[in-house]
Scaffold this motif. Structure first.
Motif, short mmCIF file in Angstrom:
data_model
loop_
_atom_site.label_atom_id
_atom_site.label_comp_id
_atom_site.label_asym_id
_atom_site.label_seq_id
_atom_site.Cartn_x
_atom_site.Cartn_y
_atom_site.Cartn_z
N LEU A 237 -27.94 -0.96 19.28
CA LEU A 237 -27.92 -2.15 18.54
C LEU A 237 -26.61 -3.30 19.13
O LEU A 237 -26.72 -4.53 19.13
CB LEU A 237 -27.87 -1.98 16.97
N VAL A 238 -25.39 -2.45 19.45
CA VAL A 238 -24.40 -3.45 19.59
C VAL A 238 -24.46 -4.23 20.98
O VAL A 238 -24.61 -5.53 20.83
CB VAL A 238 -23.05 -2.51 19.70
N PRO A 239 -24.90 -3.85 22.24
CA PRO A 239 -25.05 -4.59 23.17
C PRO A 239 -26.32 -5.72 22.94
O PRO A 239 -26.68 -6.76 23.41
CB PRO A 239 -25.75 -3.51 24.30
N THR A 240 -27.41 -4.97 22.18
CA THR A 240 -28.61 -5.79 21.89
C THR A 240 -28.19 -7.24 21.18
O THR A 240 -28.51 -8.35 21.41
CB THR A 240 -29.56 -4.95 21.12
N GLY B 29 -33.16 -5.32 31.70
CA GLY B 29 -34.27 -4.24 31.79
C GLY B 29 -33.88 -2.84 31.28
O GLY B 29 -34.63 -2.36 30.35
N THR B 30 -32.50 -2.41 31.47
CA THR B 30 -32.21 -1.32 30.98
C THR B 30 -32.01 -1.20 29.48
O THR B 30 -32.22 -0.15 28.81
CB THR B 30 -30.67 -0.93 31.66
N LEU B 31 -31.73 -2.32 28.89
CA LEU B 31 -31.56 -2.56 27.43
C LEU B 31 -33.05 -2.40 26.74
O LEU B 31 -33.01 -1.85 25.85
CB LEU B 31 -30.77 -3.82 26.97
N TRP B 32 -33.92 -3.17 27.40
CA TRP B 32 -35.37 -3.03 26.97
C TRP B 32 -35.68 -1.68 26.89
O TRP B 32 -36.24 -1.19 26.11
CB TRP B 32 -36.15 -3.97 27.72
N ALA B 33 -35.44 -0.78 28.19
CA ALA B 33 -35.93 0.63 28.24
C ALA B 33 -35.17 1.47 27.23
O ALA B 33 -35.72 2.13 26.46
CB ALA B 33 -35.59 1.01 29.41
N ALA B 34 -33.90 1.07 26.73
CA ALA B 34 -33.08 1.85 25.69
C ALA B 34 -33.72 1.51 24.57
O ALA B 34 -34.01 2.41 23.61
CB ALA B 34 -31.66 1.54 25.66
N VAL B 35 -34.14 0.26 24.06
CA VAL B 35 -34.81 -0.33 22.65
C VAL B 35 -35.90 0.38 22.58
O VAL B 35 -36.61 1.13 21.71
CB VAL B 35 -34.87 -1.70 22.50
N LEU B 36 -36.74 0.45 23.52
CA LEU B 36 -38.21 1.26 23.66
C LEU B 36 -38.05 2.91 23.48
O LEU B 36 -38.80 3.58 22.85
CB LEU B 36 -39.09 1.19 24.86
N LEU B 37 -37.26 3.55 24.08
CA LEU B 37 -36.75 4.93 24.04
C LEU B 37 -36.48 5.04 22.57
O LEU B 37 -36.58 6.23 21.77
CB LEU B 37 -35.79 5.56 24.89
N ALA B 38 -35.73 4.31 21.95
CA ALA B 38 -35.21 4.45 20.57
C ALA B 38 -36.52 4.23 19.64
O ALA B 38 -36.45 5.18 18.72
CB ALA B 38 -34.10 3.50 20.09
N VAL B 39 -37.30 3.23 19.74
CA VAL B 39 -38.19 3.14 18.87
C VAL B 39 -39.24 4.61 19.15
O VAL B 39 -39.67 5.05 17.99
CB VAL B 39 -39.13 1.97 19.21
N GLY B 40 -39.44 4.79 20.45
CA GLY B 40 -40.24 6.01 20.39
C GLY B 40 -39.71 7.40 19.72
O GLY B 40 -40.25 8.40 19.41
N GLY B 41 -38.25 7.44 19.99
CA GLY B 41 -37.64 8.69 19.41
C GLY B 41 -37.79 8.57 17.69
O GLY B 41 -37.84 9.77 17.28
N LEU B 42 -37.69 7.31 17.42
CA LEU B 42 -37.69 7.31 15.80
C LEU B 42 -39.12 7.83 15.45
O LEU B 42 -39.69 8.20 14.36
CB LEU B 42 -37.38 5.83 15.16
#
Length: 312
Positions: free
Chosen positions: A120-123, A135-148
């Motif tokens: 959330l901090v860099p977002t 792009g790396t941050l979008w990928a991180a957000v998608l990974l986080a949502v998938g993890g949740l």
């Protein structure tokens, strides 16, 4: 006869710094199980109040020993207390929401959700600056949502505690961003002690408004002493020492292991178990926190930390 060259002081200090930060991460991870266990007999305000009283008492000797009070210029005390008050509002929101979350969801699940503050901090920074998310941050957000999603799938439907854990992640992200803006203006130990003092006062106000017991049960003192002395005062010192020799990018990877540590402690202290979907979901969340610290293939240098306290 060949000889093995001795390790240079620089490499030895780097290894020591990594070790200290691993200890910090393990202590932070243990607090989820300890808070969940203690929360069964303590009101959140009572727990937070005494944790920070104990933490402040432990910090005072460090401050006197380091002579840190002399590092704050005479004309800055008002700014010191105002900046620390702002940070403390974020802190008590994070501590309060985390403690409430642990009364309604498992410790390991709360730990993985709370770890999202690193994403959330860099977002938040990019959105505040009206910049496009890399792009790396979008990928991180998608990974986080998938993890949740996987964590929720294993543990059943989302519960109120999961929402409180997410609030904790958001409020801690606010804390990190505020700390980044204010920390350079103050000496570390006086600034830390001021934050502890404000959180103690705010927790006392919460305690009085909620009509919660001021004195904890006798059986809770062990947990409170651990949370105050080890998870607040000791980690402050160890993190300060460790990050002298370890880059913030390296530290972010170490801190991403906190929910893993929390899961291990939750298993041994509370008997909580994670099955395949939960481990996969947790791995995605950890991967998201690490990936979020990289921009265009180069590590970002963030203010990092997943446990919302004065450990900074």
């Amino acid at each position: 006869m060949s000889t093995v060259p001795a390790a240079s002081p620089r490499h030895a200090n780097h290894a020591l710094g990594l070790g200290l930060l691993l200890v910090v991460t393990c202590i932070w991870g243990s607090t989820f199980a300890v808070v969940k266990d203690a929360g069964g007999s303590l009101h959140p305000a009572t727990l937070i109040f005494w944790r920070f009283v104990i933490g402040a008492i432990c910090i005072v000797p460090l401050l006197l020993w380091r002579g840190g009070h002399a590092a704050t210029a005479p004309e800055k005390p008002r700014k010191l207390w105002l900046d620390s008050l702002t940070l403390s509002c974020w802190m008590i929101a994070g501590y309060g929401s985390q403690t409430i979350a642990l009364s309604n969801t498992s410790a390991n699940r709360a730990a993985f959700i709370t770890a999202l503050n690193v994403v959330l901090v860099p977002t938040w920074q990019a959105l505040a600056a009206r910049q496009r998310l890399p792009g790396t941050l979008w990928a991180a957000v998608l990974l986080a949502v998938g993890g949740l999603a996987l964590l929720s799938w294993e543990g059943g439907a989302l519960v109120a505690g999961d929402g409180w854990a997410l609030i904790c992640a958001v409020t801690y992200a606010g804390f990190v961003l505020t700390l980044e803006r204010t920390s350079s203006a103050h000496a570390a130990l006086p600034f830390t002690l001021a934050q502890l003092a404000w959180v103690t006062l705010l927790a006392l106000v919460w305690l009085l408004l909620a009509r919660a017991p001021l004195l904890p049960a006798a059986a809770s003192w062990g947990a409170l002493l651990y949370l105050g002395a080890a998870a607040t005062a000791l980690t402050t010192l160890l993190q300060t020492l460790g990050q002298r020799w370890v880059s913030a990018a390296e530290a972010s990877v170490i801190y991403a292991l906190e929910p893993v540590s929390a899961s291990i402690f939750s298993y041994f202290l509370l008997g909580e178990r994670i099955f395949l979907r939960g481990w996969l979901g947790g791995a995605l969340v950890v991967g998201a926190t690490v990936l979020s610290q990289f921009r265009a293939g180069r590590p970002e240098v963030p203010q990092v930390h997943t446990q919302p306290t004065a450990e900074e």
